[in-house]
Design a protein around this motif. Structure first.
Motif, PDB file in Angstrom:
ATOM      1  N   GLU A   1     -25.343  43.892  47.588  1.00 21.49           N
ATOM      2  CA  GLU A   1     -24.707  45.187  47.340  1.00 21.49           C
ATOM      3  C   GLU A   1     -23.332  45.024  46.691  1.00 21.49           C
ATOM      4  OE1 GLU A   1     -25.646  48.375  48.470  1.00 21.49           O
ATOM      5  OE2 GLU A   1     -27.443  47.924  49.634  1.00 21.49           O
TER       6      GLU A   1
ATOM      7  N   VAL B   1     -24.255  50.654  33.550  1.00 26.95           N
ATOM      8  CA  VAL B   1     -25.645  50.353  33.870  1.00 26.95           C
ATOM      9  C   VAL B   1     -26.066  51.149  35.093  1.00 26.95           C
ATOM     10  CG1 VAL B   1     -25.572  48.003  32.987  1.00 26.95           C
ATOM     11  CG2 VAL B   1     -24.967  48.436  35.353  1.00 26.95           C
ATOM     12  N   MET B   2     -27.370  51.171  35.320  1.00 32.11           N
ATOM     13  CA  MET B   2     -27.882  51.753  36.553  1.00 32.11           C
ATOM     14  C   MET B   2     -28.176  50.579  37.471  1.00 32.11           C
ATOM     15  SD  MET B   2     -31.144  54.177  36.551  1.00 32.11           S
ATOM     16  CE  MET B   2     -31.229  55.667  37.400  1.00 32.11           C
TER      17      MET B   2
ATOM     18  N   PRO C   1     -29.662  55.080  32.868  1.00 34.93           N
ATOM     19  CA  PRO C   1     -28.824  53.879  32.882  1.00 34.93           C
ATOM     20  C   PRO C   1     -27.450  54.099  32.264  1.00 34.93           C
ATOM     21  CG  PRO C   1     -31.032  53.333  32.145  1.00 34.93           C
ATOM     22  CD  PRO C   1     -30.967  54.826  32.262  1.00 34.93           C
TER      23      PRO C   1
ATOM     24  N   SER D   1     -17.441  54.838  34.739  1.00 37.17           N
ATOM     25  CA  SER D   1     -17.976  55.217  36.046  1.00 37.17           C
ATOM     26  C   SER D   1     -16.860  55.674  36.977  1.00 37.17           C
ATOM     27  CB  SER D   1     -18.743  54.061  36.654  1.00 37.17           C
ATOM     28  OG  SER D   1     -17.881  52.989  36.902  1.00 37.17           O
TER      29      SER D   1
ATOM     30  N   VAL E   1     -29.685  49.587  30.297  1.00 40.08           N
ATOM     31  CA  VAL E   1     -29.869  48.448  31.191  1.00 40.08           C
ATOM     32  C   VAL E   1     -29.935  48.921  32.638  1.00 40.08           C
ATOM     33  CG1 VAL E   1     -28.925  46.246  31.946  1.00 40.08           C
ATOM     34  CG2 VAL E   1     -28.604  46.990  29.594  1.00 40.08           C
ATOM     35  N   VAL E   2     -30.959  48.436  33.344  1.00 42.95           N
ATOM     36  CA  VAL E   2     -31.069  48.677  34.783  1.00 42.95           C
ATOM     37  C   VAL E   2     -30.998  47.320  35.469  1.00 42.95           C
ATOM     38  CG1 VAL E   2     -32.491  49.606  36.625  1.00 42.95           C
ATOM     39  CG2 VAL E   2     -32.543  50.669  34.373  1.00 42.95           C
TER      40      VAL E   2
ATOM     41  N   LEU F   1     -19.616  48.055  34.390  1.00 43.64           N
ATOM     42  CA  LEU F   1     -20.582  48.099  33.298  1.00 43.64           C
ATOM     43  C   LEU F   1     -21.291  49.453  33.328  1.00 43.64           C
ATOM     44  CD1 LEU F   1     -22.310  44.668  33.852  1.00 43.64           C
ATOM     45  CD2 LEU F   1     -20.704  45.195  32.053  1.00 43.64           C
TER      46      LEU F   1
ATOM     47  N   ARG G   1     -22.073  46.674  43.292  1.00 47.17           N
ATOM     48  CA  ARG G   1     -20.944  47.585  43.210  1.00 47.17           C
ATOM     49  C   ARG G   1     -20.017  47.185  42.069  1.00 47.17           C
ATOM     50  NH1 ARG G   1     -19.961  49.112  48.645  1.00 47.17           N
ATOM     51  NH2 ARG G   1     -19.758  46.912  48.931  1.00 47.17           N
TER      52      ARG G   1
ATOM     53  N   SER H   1     -30.666  48.447  44.379  1.00 53.53           N
ATOM     54  CA  SER H   1     -30.563  47.337  45.297  1.00 53.53           C
ATOM     55  C   SER H   1     -31.940  47.055  45.877  1.00 53.53           C
ATOM     56  CB  SER H   1     -29.538  47.671  46.374  1.00 53.53           C
ATOM     57  OG  SER H   1     -30.131  47.665  47.626  1.00 53.53           O
ATOM     58  N   GLY H   2     -32.287  45.779  45.908  1.00 52.41           N
ATOM     59  CA  GLY H   2     -33.597  45.413  46.428  1.00 52.41           C
ATOM     60  C   GLY H   2     -34.076  44.110  45.841  1.00 52.41           C
TER      61      GLY H   2
ATOM     62  N   ARG I   1     -35.182  50.087  26.855  1.00 56.95           N
ATOM     63  CA  ARG I   1     -34.852  50.049  28.271  1.00 56.95           C
ATOM     64  C   ARG I   1     -35.146  48.643  28.781  1.00 56.95           C
ATOM     65  NH1 ARG I   1     -34.636  54.469  31.919  1.00 56.95           N
ATOM     66  NH2 ARG I   1     -34.828  53.776  34.068  1.00 56.95           N
TER      67      ARG I   1
ATOM     68  N   GLU J   1     -21.604  48.164  38.820  1.00 55.79           N
ATOM     69  CA  GLU J   1     -21.569  49.600  38.585  1.00 55.79           C
ATOM     70  C   GLU J   1     -20.170  50.049  38.156  1.00 55.79           C
ATOM     71  OE1 GLU J   1     -22.413  52.080  41.938  1.00 55.79           O
ATOM     72  OE2 GLU J   1     -23.792  53.280  40.742  1.00 55.79           O
ATOM     73  N   ASP J   2     -19.163  49.386  38.729  1.00 59.53           N
ATOM     74  CA  ASP J   2     -17.796  49.778  38.397  1.00 59.53           C
ATOM     75  C   ASP J   2     -17.403  49.372  36.989  1.00 59.53           C
ATOM     76  OD1 ASP J   2     -17.329  51.015  40.717  1.00 59.53           O
ATOM     77  OD2 ASP J   2     -16.151  49.434  41.647  1.00 59.53           O
TER      78      ASP J   2
END
Lengths: 454, 483
Positions: free
Chosen positions: A33, A45-46, B174, B157, A26-27, A43, A37, A49-50, A2, A40-41
């Motif tokens: 943001e 991965v998780m 993940p 996704s 992978v995170v 790859l 986005r 945001s922060g 991880r 996320e679309d």
């Protein structure tokens, strides 16, 4: 494993792609943001945001279960802070990108105090790569193994090379003085082969040969390549890579001319690098290049901010007869395109950075159970070079290689025994404690016994 | 549009569907009611179409883009329903294909609206398949495909986004594959738990399984014409009410619970909204129906709880005919039909999160009219929500209501029933609830509608289950262009 990735910029994204391909979890943490986005679309991965230096964000991202934390945001300070907090919260290993030369001087102290296991400096790593290319000007690509005792060098075969058009098996009789190197891998029309004795190298093949550095130089001299040392170098652009590169190559006796457009920057460089010939001007101005003796340069290195300028001036330099042209290109989309234009040495800082982090990650993977000492991916990952240490009691010890069964599409490339490099032939054998380098087209091998059997 | 890539994935989905029919076949073989040949034939045909697509459609580019993702999901659900209707037709239980298709869509979309009138004649294999479609459709077939097929490539996704309910994707791991697996495991564990509890309440295994499928998928098919009231058991009603609310909650929250992250579970703002809305509705309705049940507080509360749960979780089981209740109580249920349940649950409707965000956004707009310069970020789950998401939600709610109205209009073109029946039929379809009001209430059914109205309703059900866009995309010309 991880892996927590803080900062999804150019390096972060490239790294994430590579890590996913090697089936890591992978995170990604980022503040933007929109960037998240897109990640996320495209790859698997998780995304969180922060701010990665915020403990709560790290806890939400599962830092306590993270094997490796990589901090690659734009700011060195945030990267260091991420590693410091991440380590306290339970990340096993931390990697930070630190690019400011000022931190570089106190790097060891910073690393130990902040719990950073690896500090990556993209500009320095890129400069190191370029300096190696200048030491072997005939090579397009260089990888070192066994603490630099073995070098694997890539070149593009031309009709003039003595080895072209001859079966590898017949080379030693046809060319009796040819230094003994290993032909590790050949790429032809995008497909990669690990050559056997019946293989014939043809024009335009990308060939990898391996041996110790001295033999490599002899080899290239023998096949008719110009092995003259680079003496005069012209560098375009006065960025951080240029600074590190000059610092590295000036002491080895190279003479550097550096072209920078901004007067203040040029003055500062001239102050910091007294032995470098700093020129004020626009590097795309051909007149200026000619006046400063471009035609007589041994090497031309384009390191401007804009990839297009680098490519164009690089092409111009190679038409002007400069032997070694290195251009920086940070946009990977063009990787397949550029060699067609005739520029062989293309350097991408983001790829170099992500490759060095990947190498570290792989070493951690292998550290947990398997026996690979080092792993390199060559030819866009189509070939792996694995370094093993032969262990006492394994069945292959002491048996000549020709009597062992070697796995298909794999070869024993090099054996390093007590600091001596052996390019093995059928009669050679492996002793315990030898460093053995295997070249293979297969993925996921992790034991020498899988490759050679009795 | 990369047609071959779409075809290949659709082929795989049909193979999964054929596999999903096998348990029904086994039950049919065990009970000898003459429905086994129909199921076997349906399995053969489904596999015979799926296998060549899977084997021979070899796309040159395997990269899944947004357009392929959405089209795969949209078409997959239509195709699945077409093939899922085959057992009904072949067995002769629902001989008319449009009726059978309506029943299959209603099953997969976990709506639970039915055209079946003669429940006693329904063979067990067919009954099992009819309810099992709820269970598959609840979590989604593409999610199942991802859980089964790890090497589908990176950009999966889009598939999950198109299929999962709610405006945001809740990934619990993940990797998409791991996430899909974890969610299916949670889903299965909760379903097994419910099955066991129903057995303990005295149901026979077959009835327990049927009603577990109906509840877990928040569908609402029963194998009895009287639905849950057939059991005459308050215990069963309470158990099912509880599980309906449970499956209307974001399943990812249970993962947090399993991992010991209690605070994440109880701090979930959406869950609080959901429970508050339901609690208020239960109390209101219990008060309103007190006279109906001879001022018996216990019975009223039980009735209110069950019907609020069945409507808000969009399940659609019935223990009473709420169309006979006072109009005030019916009005509360009507409002609940719009809301639906939580993001990431198996339920339909607009979803609590969207409702909550629309409320907050509306409040902000009101503030803005008298204080135009005030900056006011909408917050949800402890953090700011970005404007693009709010914008999407507004569009979604508009389209949702628009489609419901157009649906009601088209249904009314047939000239049957009254406004209440036709418009609540459209609403119950798009919200995947099951029963509506008037003639399509818990005691009625949809059999009397003509084929045109039924096709309109299937579109509404699919649009509601997939949250509009995957179905709307199929009808958009631009998506079918070669590039």
């Amino acid at each position: 494993m991880r892996i927590l990735l803080i900062g999804a910029g150019k390096v972060g994204r490239t790294l994430a792609e590579n890590l996913i391909n090697e089936s890591h979890d992978v995170v990604i943490i980022d503040r933007d943001e929109e960037v998240l986005r897109r990640c996320e679309d495209t790859l698997d991965v998780m995304v969180i945001s922060g701010n990665g230096a915020n403990a709560q964000t790290l806890i939400n991202a599962g830092v306590d279960q993270a094997d490796i934390l990589v901090a690659a945001t734009a700011s060195d300070e945030i990267n260091m802070l991420c590693c410091l907090i991440g380590k306290r919260l339970g990340a096993k290993y931390t990697i930070a990108r630190i690019r400011d030369p000022e931190y570089n001087e106190s790097q060891i102290l910073l690393q130990s105090e902040l719990g950073i296991d690896m500090a990556v400096n993209p500009e320095r790593a890129t400069a190191l790569e370029i300096s190696r290319l200048l030491r072997f000007p005939f090579a397009n690509n260089i990888e070192s193994f066994a603490k630099g005792r073995v070098e694997m060098v890539e070149f593009r075969a031309s009709a003039k090379d003595a080895v072209t058009g001859c079966r590898l098996r017949d080379l030693s009789t046809r060319l009796p003085g040819l230094p003994r190197v290993l032909y590790a891998a050949v790429e032809r029309d995008k497909s990669v082969t690990i050559p056997t004795g019946d293989f014939t190298i043809e024009e335009n093949d990308r060939v990898y040969v391996a041996a110790d550095p001295v033999t490599i130089t002899h080899f290239f001299r023998y096949i008719g390549r110009d092995t003259h040392q680079v003496k005069d170098v012209m560098i375009l652009g006065g960025g951080r890579i240029s600074y590190y590169l000059s610092k590295m190559i000036v002491p080895t006796g190279m003479h550097v001319s550096l072209i920078e457009m901004k007067p203040a920057k040029a003055a500062q460089l001239s102050e910091e690098l007294p032995q470098v010939n700093v020129l004020l001007g626009d590097g795309t101005n051909q007149l200026l290049l000619e006046q400063e003796g471009l035609q007589n340069m041994d090497a031309f290195i384009a390191l401007c901010d804009r990839d297009e300028e680098n490519l164009m001036t690089g092409l111009y330099a190679s038409t002007q007869g400069v032997n070694k042209v290195v251009v920086k290109n940070n946009r990977l989309n063009y990787t397949d395109l550029i060699p067609k234009l005739g520029l062989e040495s293309v350097i991408s800082p983001r790829q170099i950075t992500s490759a060095s982090i990947l190498r570290y990650v792989r070493a951690r993977v292998n550290g947990s159970g398997t026996k690979v000492e080092k792993l390199y991916r060559l030819l866009n990952g189509k070939v792996e070079a694995l370094e093993f240490i032969a262990r006492k009691g394994d069945p292959y010890i002491g048996i000549p290689l020709k009597e062992l069964n070697t796995r298909a599409n794999s070869i024993v490339a090099v054996i390093v025994r007590r600091g001596k490099v052996i390019v093995p032939f059928g009669n050679d054998h492996i002793e315990d404690g030898d460093n053995v380098i295997i070249i293979t087209c297969e993925r996921g091998l992790n034991d020498l016994n899988e490759v050679i059997r009795k | 549009m990369n047609i071959k890539l779409v075809a290949r994935n659709l082929g795989f989905i049909l193979l999964i569907e054929a596999g999903c029919m096998v348990p029904s076949l086994l039950i049919a073989l065990f009970h000898h009611e003459g429905d086994a040949p129909a199921l076997a034939l349906a399995i053969l045909i489904t596999a015979a179409v799926g296998l060549p697509l899977r084997l021979f459609a070899r796309p040159q580019i395997t990269n899944l883009r947004a357009r392929e993702g959405f089209v795969i999901v949209g078409l997959a659900w239509v195709l699945m329903s077409v093939f899922g209707a085959l057992p009904f037709v072949f067995s002769g239980f629902i001989p008319n294909f449009v009726d059978a298709y309506f029943e299959a869509v209603s099953g997969f979309t976990t709506t639970g609206s039915t055209v079946v009138t003669d429940f006693e004649r329904m063979p067990m294999g067919i009954a099992f398949w009819r309810s099992f479609t709820h269970w598959i459709g609840g979590m989604g077939v593409l999610v199942l495909m991802l859980a089964l097929l790890p090497k589908l490539g990176g950009r999966t996704s889009y598939l999950v986004k198109a299929e999962s309910p709610g405006p945001s994707l809740s990934k619990v791991a993940p990797r998409m594959t791991d996430s899909a697996k974890i969610l299916y495991v949670i889903y299965t564990i909760l379903s097994l738990l419910m099955f066991v509890v129903l057995l303990l309440c005295g149901l026979n295994p077959f009835d327990a399984a049927i009603h577990t499928f109906g509840t877990a998928g928040t569908g609402g098919f029963s194998n009895y014409g009287q639905s849950i009231s057939a059991f005459h058991s308050p215990a069963v009603e309470i158990v099912i009410s509880f599980f309906m609310l449970l499956f209307g909650t974001n399943l990812a929250l249970y993962y947090a619970l399993f991992n010991g992250r209690w605070r994440d579970f109880f701090k979930s703002e959406e869950l609080r909204w959901y429970l508050s809305i339901n609690a208020v509705a239960v109390l209101l309705i219990a008060l309103m129906i007190l006279p109906e049940y001879q001022w018996d507080v216990g019975t009223s509360l039980r009735m209110a709880l069950f019907n609020v749960a069945t409507v808000s979780s969009t399940t659609g089981f019935a223990n009473a005919d709420y169309t006979l209740w006072p109009v005030a109580a019916r009005a509360v249920l009507l409002v609940l039909m719009f809301c639906g349940s939580c993001t990431g649950s198996t339920a339909g409707g607009i979803k609590t999160m969207r409702i909550a965000l629309m409320m907050k956004q509306s409040k902000r707009e009101i503030t803005r009219t008298y204080s135009p310069r005030r900056i006011n970020v909408v917050r949800f789950e402890g953090r700011g929500v970005d404007e693009q998401m709010l914008h999407q939600i507004s569009i979604f709610v508009f389209l949702y209501v628009l489609m419901m109205l157009i649906g009601g209009l088209l249904i009314s073109l047939e000239g049957l029933y009254d406004l209440e029946t036709n418009f609540t039929a459209a609403l119950t379809c798009i919200s995947n609830v099951g029963p509506g009001f008037g003639a399509v209430g818990p005691a009625g059914n949809f059999a009397a509608y003509g084929p045109f109205a039924k096709i309109v309703m299937t579109m509404l059900m699919l649009a509601g289950r997939l949250e509009l866009f995957p179905i709307l995309v199929i009808f958009h010309r631009g998506v079918w262009r070669r590039a």
